[in-house]
Design a protein around this motif. Sequence first.
Motif, PDB file in Angstrom:
ATOM      1  N   GLY A  59       0.894  -1.040   0.125  1.00 58.35           N
ATOM      2  CA  GLY A  59      -0.245   0.240  -0.099  1.00 58.35           C
ATOM      3  C   GLY A  59       0.792   1.278   0.034  1.00 58.35           C
ATOM      4  N   ALA A  60       0.452   2.128   0.714  1.00 58.72           N
ATOM      5  CA  ALA A  60       1.075   3.507   0.752  1.00 58.72           C
ATOM      6  C   ALA A  60       2.623   3.522   1.470  1.00 58.72           C
ATOM      7  CB  ALA A  60       0.346   4.742   1.927  1.00 58.72           C
ATOM      8  N   GLU A  61       2.639   2.513   2.272  1.00 61.91           N
ATOM      9  CA  GLU A  61       4.049   2.701   2.822  1.00 61.91           C
ATOM     10  C   GLU A  61       4.938   1.942   1.716  1.00 61.91           C
ATOM     11  OE1 GLU A  61       6.363  -0.067   6.393  1.00 61.91           O
ATOM     12  OE2 GLU A  61       4.195  -0.304   5.929  1.00 61.91           O
ATOM     13  N   TYR A  62       4.476   1.170   0.833  1.00 60.02           N
ATOM     14  CA  TYR A  62       5.383   0.436   0.054  1.00 60.02           C
ATOM     15  C   TYR A  62       5.655   1.503  -1.108  1.00 60.02           C
ATOM     16  CZ  TYR A  62       6.745  -2.518  -4.110  1.00 60.02           C
ATOM     17  OH  TYR A  62       7.387  -2.872  -5.012  1.00 60.02           O
ATOM     18  N   VAL A  63       4.783   2.344  -1.487  1.00 60.38           N
ATOM     19  CA  VAL A  63       4.874   3.358  -2.335  1.00 60.38           C
ATOM     20  C   VAL A  63       5.976   4.430  -1.924  1.00 60.38           C
ATOM     21  CG1 VAL A  63       3.764   5.424  -3.556  1.00 60.38           C
ATOM     22  CG2 VAL A  63       2.481   3.378  -3.501  1.00 60.38           C
ATOM     23  N   LYS A  64       5.878   4.922  -0.737  1.00 57.25           N
ATOM     24  CA  LYS A  64       6.853   5.781   0.038  1.00 57.25           C
ATOM     25  C   LYS A  64       8.141   5.121  -0.060  1.00 57.25           C
ATOM     26  CE  LYS A  64       3.659   7.850   3.156  1.00 57.25           C
ATOM     27  NZ  LYS A  64       3.190   8.328   4.515  1.00 57.25           N
ATOM     28  N   LEU A  65       8.369   3.854   0.118  1.00 55.06           N
ATOM     29  CA  LEU A  65       9.717   3.059   0.163  1.00 55.06           C
ATOM     30  C   LEU A  65      10.144   3.128  -1.163  1.00 55.06           C
ATOM     31  CD1 LEU A  65       9.043   0.368   2.965  1.00 55.06           C
ATOM     32  CD2 LEU A  65      10.654   2.410   2.988  1.00 55.06           C
ATOM     33  N   ALA A  66       9.266   2.581  -2.207  1.00 57.15           N
ATOM     34  CA  ALA A  66       9.685   2.466  -3.504  1.00 57.15           C
ATOM     35  C   ALA A  66      10.177   3.896  -4.117  1.00 57.15           C
ATOM     36  CB  ALA A  66       8.677   2.025  -4.475  1.00 57.15           C
ATOM     37  N   ASN A  67       9.629   5.286  -3.569  1.00 55.85           N
ATOM     38  CA  ASN A  67       9.875   6.397  -4.199  1.00 55.85           C
ATOM     39  C   ASN A  67      11.430   6.640  -3.351  1.00 55.85           C
ATOM     40  OD1 ASN A  67       8.170   7.579  -5.706  1.00 55.85           O
ATOM     41  ND2 ASN A  67       6.705   7.867  -4.376  1.00 55.85           N
ATOM     42  N   GLN A  68      11.373   6.436  -2.124  1.00 58.47           N
ATOM     43  CA  GLN A  68      12.781   6.564  -1.542  1.00 58.47           C
ATOM     44  C   GLN A  68      14.006   5.749  -2.326  1.00 58.47           C
ATOM     45  OE1 GLN A  68      12.572   5.949   2.748  1.00 58.47           O
ATOM     46  NE2 GLN A  68      10.775   7.115   2.870  1.00 58.47           N
ATOM     47  N   ALA A  69      13.767   4.562  -2.580  1.00 56.52           N
ATOM     48  CA  ALA A  69      14.488   3.770  -3.502  1.00 56.52           C
ATOM     49  C   ALA A  69      14.879   4.439  -4.718  1.00 56.52           C
ATOM     50  CB  ALA A  69      14.052   2.283  -3.546  1.00 56.52           C
ATOM     51  N   SER A  70      13.748   4.853  -5.421  1.00 53.96           N
ATOM     52  CA  SER A  70      14.205   5.590  -6.649  1.00 53.96           C
ATOM     53  C   SER A  70      15.107   6.753  -6.352  1.00 53.96           C
ATOM     54  CB  SER A  70      12.729   6.093  -7.229  1.00 53.96           C
ATOM     55  OG  SER A  70      13.016   6.745  -8.226  1.00 53.96           O
ATOM     56  N   GLU A  71      14.863   7.775  -5.299  1.00 58.52           N
ATOM     57  CA  GLU A  71      15.519   8.791  -5.087  1.00 58.52           C
ATOM     58  C   GLU A  71      17.112   8.447  -4.886  1.00 58.52           C
ATOM     59  OE1 GLU A  71      13.501  10.742  -2.047  1.00 58.52           O
ATOM     60  OE2 GLU A  71      11.897  11.559  -3.246  1.00 58.52           O
ATOM     61  N   ALA A  72      17.504   7.318  -3.958  1.00 58.65           N
ATOM     62  CA  ALA A  72      18.498   6.997  -3.580  1.00 58.65           C
ATOM     63  C   ALA A  72      19.492   6.394  -4.724  1.00 58.65           C
ATOM     64  CB  ALA A  72      18.410   5.814  -2.473  1.00 58.65           C
ATOM     65  N   TYR A  73      18.525   5.545  -5.552  1.00 62.35           N
ATOM     66  CA  TYR A  73      19.374   4.985  -6.939  1.00 62.35           C
ATOM     67  C   TYR A  73      19.870   6.261  -7.718  1.00 62.35           C
ATOM     68  CZ  TYR A  73      18.860   0.238  -6.178  1.00 62.35           C
ATOM     69  OH  TYR A  73      19.142  -1.150  -5.827  1.00 62.35           O
ATOM     70  N   TYR A  74      18.801   7.329  -7.661  1.00 59.15           N
ATOM     71  CA  TYR A  74      19.066   8.480  -8.644  1.00 59.15           C
ATOM     72  C   TYR A  74      20.352   9.236  -8.063  1.00 59.15           C
ATOM     73  CZ  TYR A  74      18.198  12.773 -11.226  1.00 59.15           C
ATOM     74  OH  TYR A  74      18.572  14.025 -12.015  1.00 59.15           O
ATOM     75  N   LYS A  75      20.557   9.357  -6.772  1.00 64.91           N
ATOM     76  CA  LYS A  75      21.568   9.945  -6.183  1.00 64.91           C
ATOM     77  C   LYS A  75      22.796   9.325  -6.540  1.00 64.91           C
ATOM     78  CE  LYS A  75      19.261  12.170  -2.464  1.00 64.91           C
ATOM     79  NZ  LYS A  75      18.821  12.457  -1.021  1.00 64.91           N
ATOM     80  N   LYS A  76      22.921   7.760  -6.662  1.00 64.17           N
ATOM     81  CA  LYS A  76      24.084   7.093  -7.190  1.00 64.17           C
ATOM     82  C   LYS A  76      24.120   6.895  -8.586  1.00 64.17           C
ATOM     83  CE  LYS A  76      24.194   4.079  -2.890  1.00 64.17           C
ATOM     84  NZ  LYS A  76      25.718   4.030  -2.738  1.00 64.17           N
ATOM     85  N   ARG A  77      23.412   7.741  -9.275  1.00 64.85           N
ATOM     86  CA  ARG A  77      23.523   7.815 -10.937  1.00 64.85           C
ATOM     87  C   ARG A  77      23.189   6.313 -11.206  1.00 64.85           C
ATOM     88  NH1 ARG A  77      28.905  11.387 -11.929  1.00 64.85           N
ATOM     89  NH2 ARG A  77      28.364  13.320 -10.776  1.00 64.85           N
ATOM     90  N   LYS A  78      22.601   5.691 -10.773  1.00 67.06           N
ATOM     91  CA  LYS A  78      21.685   4.361 -11.227  1.00 67.06           C
ATOM     92  C   LYS A  78      20.410   4.610 -11.663  1.00 67.06           C
ATOM     93  CE  LYS A  78      24.683   1.200  -8.408  1.00 67.06           C
ATOM     94  NZ  LYS A  78      24.649  -0.088  -7.296  1.00 67.06           N
ATOM     95  N   TYR A  79      20.515   5.260 -12.961  1.00 66.39           N
ATOM     96  CA  TYR A  79      18.970   5.821 -13.367  1.00 66.39           C
ATOM     97  C   TYR A  79      18.248   4.765 -13.921  1.00 66.39           C
ATOM     98  CZ  TYR A  79      22.078  10.138 -13.390  1.00 66.39           C
ATOM     99  OH  TYR A  79      22.983  10.708 -12.821  1.00 66.39           O
ATOM    100  N   SER A  80      18.586   3.438 -14.311  1.00 64.70           N
ATOM    101  CA  SER A  80      17.466   2.606 -14.931  1.00 64.70           C
ATOM    102  C   SER A  80      16.633   2.013 -13.537  1.00 64.70           C
ATOM    103  CB  SER A  80      18.205   1.523 -15.464  1.00 64.70           C
ATOM    104  OG  SER A  80      18.816   1.895 -16.678  1.00 64.70           O
ATOM    105  N   GLU A  81      17.667   1.616 -12.371  1.00 65.03           N
ATOM    106  CA  GLU A  81      16.818   1.189 -10.977  1.00 65.03           C
ATOM    107  C   GLU A  81      15.978   2.271 -10.726  1.00 65.03           C
ATOM    108  OE1 GLU A  81      19.966   1.217 -11.989  1.00 65.03           O
ATOM    109  OE2 GLU A  81      20.952  -0.966 -11.610  1.00 65.03           O
TER     110      GLU A  81
END
Length: 583
Positions: free
Chosen positions: A69-91
């Motif tokens: 649910g909402a908790e999964y979405v928040k964690l998925a968005n956090q994972a996306s932002e973390a991968y973006y900072k590490k320049r792993k844009y596909s992930e």
Amino acid sequence: MTTLNLSFILNSAFKIPILNALSLLKITQPVEMTAFLKFFFPFILCVVCMEVYGQSPESIVIQMEGSSGAEYVKLANQASEAYYKKRKYSEAAEYAEDAWRISKNIGDKELLADSYINWGKAMLKKSGSSTSKKAYRRNAAKYFRDAVKNTSDDVKKLEALKLVKQYASNNLSTDERNQINASIARLEQKINPVSETASTATDQEKSTDVESEEEKVYAIDKINEYRRLGKKLKEKEAKLLEEHQAEINELEGKYEVELADKAAEIDTMSIEQAKKAALLAQEQLVNERLKNKVEKDSLELIAVSAELKEVEAINEMQEVEKEKLRIGMMGAISTAVLFLLILIISVRLNKKVKREKKKSDALLSNILPKHIIEALKGKTVNKDADIIAEKHSDVSVLFLDFKGFSAFAKEKRDQPKEVVQLLNTYFKRFDDIIVNKYGLEKIKTIGDAYMCAAGIHPNRGDRKKYKRKQAEKLVQAALEINRFIKNEAIIAQKKNRPYFEGRIGIHTGDVIAGVVGEKKYAYDIWGDTVNTASRVESNGVVNTVNISESTKALLGAKFSYSSSRSVHAKNIGQINIYNVSLA
């Protein structure tokens, strides 16, 4: 989540140790305590920041395993932002897409807006061909617009509008651009009105200073121009006076002689004769003055005429020079245009050749591995001595099969498009994970079964380390595929549409690999390892990743394993099977 972590850190990690330190140092007075906190506050703040912002994307992905649910979405968005900072844009794009899919189903618009923004940012940074990048840019612009429509948060809306202005300005009309600029200005004024006003005042002051400076420069230029003109007129007057000075001196001498003669005549004249002589002299003086004036005017006309002729000659010379320059320029431009046309044609032909070669290479890479393609260059496939065959050890083979597919296909036998479309949805995602993300080798699909392998490429460096890394990538890909299958099931159940459940089995051992066929040739692998991987899959638990004893031994302690289950595999015997997950 950040607020909970910060509260926990301050309460459990700092409160008791700081109080103990104060009591040990005998700091009890408020003044002493204030000085102590001022000294140690930067260190405390650093530790807090490390706790709040120090989560790796891998740790966030592990937290996602048990969420929904909402908790999964928040964690998925956090994972996306973390991968973006590490320049792993596909992930980053992948987890933003997961967040978008779930948030759209649960109907949370703010989380949906976060997903759109993260997805768009990741798409802009994804690598690919020029055509792919253009498509990514168009999709990103659409996601930013959708974020603006869904969010009611001013800061988030301002960020999305600025991204739309930056990456979609070429596709906007003038009215749309003006509307977006007005919305950005209104939101910036609303969020931070003081800084906006100060910035506007500073811009006005700078504009006024620039205008004053321009007016001053213009006035100085005009004054200098008038000075040059006055100097030129004075030089012209002096030149004329110098040219006619001899004539003026001669006339003055002549008048003095005649005046003396007339004075002598007057002395011998009577009064009547003197009057007549005076009148005659006066008349002659007037006539002489008129004559001199006419001569002076004639001289000035001659001078002006000479100047005009000089100017005309100069103009004619300038026109001749301009004509020569024009002819030279036309020749140079014609040569440059011809050269440019030849260059454009050659570049376009070169691009077309490269484009066609890229297409053929892409088609070939979908059939054969890269090292096999290199080995086949200049050879005929499967002609006498050109047979391609290799033996590989410690190859990890993955089999995946869908539970209940035969019954589903039988039920939908009159709807073949629906069957193929559903299979394609799953297999396309599997290809993206296996090939594009982890760089492993897809072997083939057999009906509803999917087969791929890791460690089949030539050894690179340390052989044992390479084989272990390849096996780890294969298990990580399998866990990601399993998560995709379960998420698709959740979405399909809510929308009352068909879905599949899958079994995944992995085994590691020796294989034979090669290219078979001559017309529609294919790359394949054979051996007991392939058969055992198929038996691990068929005896595995649905919606889990099952591995054999040899694969577990190669992986080591990076993953968590369930207790072993001993099963009897047809034509093989007893084998131990483990369920695997991230440690």
